[in-house]
Design a protein around this motif. Structure first.
Motif, PDB file in Angstrom:
ATOM      1  N   GLY A 158     -82.545  56.596  54.082  1.00 39.10           N
ATOM      2  CA  GLY A 158     -82.144  57.962  53.784  1.00 39.10           C
ATOM      3  C   GLY A 158     -82.816  58.566  52.581  1.00 39.10           C
ATOM      4  N   VAL A 159     -83.751  57.858  51.972  1.00 39.16           N
ATOM      5  CA  VAL A 159     -84.499  58.417  50.845  1.00 39.16           C
ATOM      6  C   VAL A 159     -85.336  59.604  51.303  1.00 39.16           C
ATOM      7  N   ALA A 160     -85.888  59.489  52.506  1.00 39.45           N
ATOM      8  CA  ALA A 160     -86.685  60.569  53.096  1.00 39.45           C
ATOM      9  C   ALA A 160     -86.059  60.986  54.420  1.00 39.45           C
ATOM     10  N   THR A 161     -86.326  62.230  54.826  1.00 35.48           N
ATOM     11  CA  THR A 161     -85.835  62.771  56.090  1.00 35.48           C
ATOM     12  C   THR A 161     -87.002  62.968  57.050  1.00 35.48           C
ATOM     13  N   PRO A 162     -86.876  62.552  58.309  1.00 38.69           N
ATOM     14  CA  PRO A 162     -87.974  62.782  59.265  1.00 38.69           C
ATOM     15  C   PRO A 162     -88.344  64.253  59.319  1.00 38.69           C
ATOM     16  N   GLY A 163     -89.648  64.528  59.357  1.00 34.65           N
ATOM     17  CA  GLY A 163     -90.092  65.920  59.377  1.00 34.65           C
ATOM     18  C   GLY A 163     -91.309  66.162  60.246  1.00 34.65           C
ATOM     19  N   GLY A 164     -91.800  65.115  60.927  1.00 31.02           N
ATOM     20  CA  GLY A 164     -92.969  65.270  61.778  1.00 31.02           C
ATOM     21  C   GLY A 164     -92.623  65.923  63.107  1.00 31.02           C
ATOM     22  N   ARG A 165     -93.629  66.475  63.767  1.00 30.13           N
ATOM     23  CA  ARG A 165     -93.462  67.098  65.074  1.00 30.13           C
ATOM     24  C   ARG A 165     -94.545  66.581  66.019  1.00 30.13           C
ATOM     25  N   LEU A 166     -94.194  66.451  67.300  1.00 33.25           N
ATOM     26  CA  LEU A 166     -95.133  65.923  68.283  1.00 33.25           C
ATOM     27  C   LEU A 166     -96.308  66.872  68.503  1.00 33.25           C
ATOM     28  N   PRO A 167     -97.556  66.363  68.405  1.00 32.08           N
ATOM     29  CA  PRO A 167     -98.723  67.205  68.698  1.00 32.08           C
ATOM     30  C   PRO A 167     -99.106  67.169  70.173  1.00 32.08           C
ATOM     31  N   VAL A 168     -98.322  66.470  70.980  1.00 30.95           N
ATOM     32  CA  VAL A 168     -98.564  66.371  72.424  1.00 30.95           C
ATOM     33  C   VAL A 168     -97.219  66.432  73.133  1.00 30.95           C
ATOM     34  N   SER A 169     -97.248  66.598  74.457  1.00 29.70           N
ATOM     35  CA  SER A 169     -96.053  66.493  75.280  1.00 29.70           C
ATOM     36  C   SER A 169     -96.016  65.103  75.901  1.00 29.70           C
ATOM     37  N   LEU A 170     -94.858  64.441  75.833  1.00 29.79           N
ATOM     38  CA  LEU A 170     -94.709  63.131  76.456  1.00 29.79           C
ATOM     39  C   LEU A 170     -94.011  63.325  77.795  1.00 29.79           C
ATOM     40  N   PRO A 171     -94.674  62.958  78.901  1.00 31.56           N
ATOM     41  CA  PRO A 171     -94.143  63.277  80.232  1.00 31.56           C
ATOM     42  C   PRO A 171     -93.016  62.343  80.670  1.00 31.56           C
ATOM     43  N   HIS A 172     -92.234  62.832  81.626  1.00 33.83           N
ATOM     44  CA  HIS A 172     -91.266  61.968  82.287  1.00 33.83           C
ATOM     45  C   HIS A 172     -92.016  60.912  83.090  1.00 33.83           C
ATOM     46  N   ARG A 173     -91.371  59.767  83.255  1.00 37.85           N
ATOM     47  CA  ARG A 173     -91.986  58.678  84.016  1.00 37.85           C
ATOM     48  C   ARG A 173     -92.296  59.090  85.445  1.00 37.85           C
ATOM     49  N   SER A 174     -91.404  59.901  86.031  1.00 38.34           N
ATOM     50  CA  SER A 174     -91.563  60.309  87.429  1.00 38.34           C
ATOM     51  C   SER A 174     -92.412  61.567  87.610  1.00 38.34           C
ATOM     52  N   GLU A 175     -92.958  62.065  86.522  1.00 36.56           N
ATOM     53  CA  GLU A 175     -93.700  63.323  86.580  1.00 36.56           C
ATOM     54  C   GLU A 175     -95.012  63.167  87.337  1.00 36.56           C
TER      55      GLU A 175
END
Length: 206
Positions: free
Chosen positions: A17-34
């Motif tokens: 808890g010293v740091a808070t997540p702040g990154g954002r995905l630079p790609v889309s991760l697809p569904h397995r069935s996509e």
């Protein structure tokens, strides 16, 4: 992706808890069935190890553009990210000034930890088809608990222009008289506000 030699320290700070997540995905991760690609697109045909050919026929429909055009959600969308706190986006406004525009909003930290919000701006217009919209800006803002900041995006000719394959030149959707749709959200799939922006020579607020 590529955390580097300090990944242990970073993970320790996040877990404690010293740091808070702040990154954002630079790609889309697809569904397995996509079913995003045809066999002709990937891995290619005929399926062998000496003359297999992949057809790059998807054009601009890659990543979140494909999900938007097909109206199919991804497992984790472009721009998605987690945080130990929560944010509220409000006070949306779009202002035209001739051939330019400004989109503004307020971002508030409504949670119990300091953290980073990343409002994202997407722009769409008819000549962008088959894509629905495209990312035209984002801001990463660090907010303390209870803090509110104003965020502004400046838009211009390049943000609503497209490459015309017939004329082999850049064309402006605004010059063609098309309406411009601006959308703001926390990811490509979490759009909290949209507005049709019709810019003219007169200054207007919409």
């Amino acid at each position: 992706f590529m955390p580097g030699e300090q990944v242990g320290v970073a993970v320790g700070d996040l877990l404690s808890g010293v740091a808070t997540p702040g990154g954002r995905l630079p790609v889309s991760l697809p569904h397995r069935s996509e079913q995003r690609f045809t066999p002709q697109q990937y891995p290619g045909t005929p399926f062998n190890d000496h003359n297999m050919t992949a057809q790059w026929s998807e054009g601009v429909l890659v990543g979140y553009r494909w999900n938007d055009a097909m109206n199919k959600p991804s497992a984790f969308p472009f721009g998605f990210g987690l945080s130990y706190t929560s944010f509220d986006f409000s006070g949306f406004e779009a202002t035209c000034n001739g051939g330019k525009a400004t989109v503004s909003l307020s971002v508030a930290n409504t949670g119990t930890h300091s953290g980073a919000a990343v409002p994202q701006l997407y722009v769409g217009f008819p000549s962008l088809k088959p894509a629905v919209r495209q990312l035209r800006g984002f801001r990463k803002v660090q907010l303390k608990v209870g803090e509110t900041v104003d965020v502004n995006f400046a838009l211009g000719e390049s943000d609503w222009s497209f490459w015309d394959e017939v004329t082999q030149a850049w064309q402006s959707a605004l010059t063609k008289g098309e309406s411009i749709t601006v959308s703001v959200g926390a990811s490509s799939a979490d759009l909290l506000w949209s507005k049709v922006l019709v810019c003219s020579d007169a200054n207007t607020v919409v």
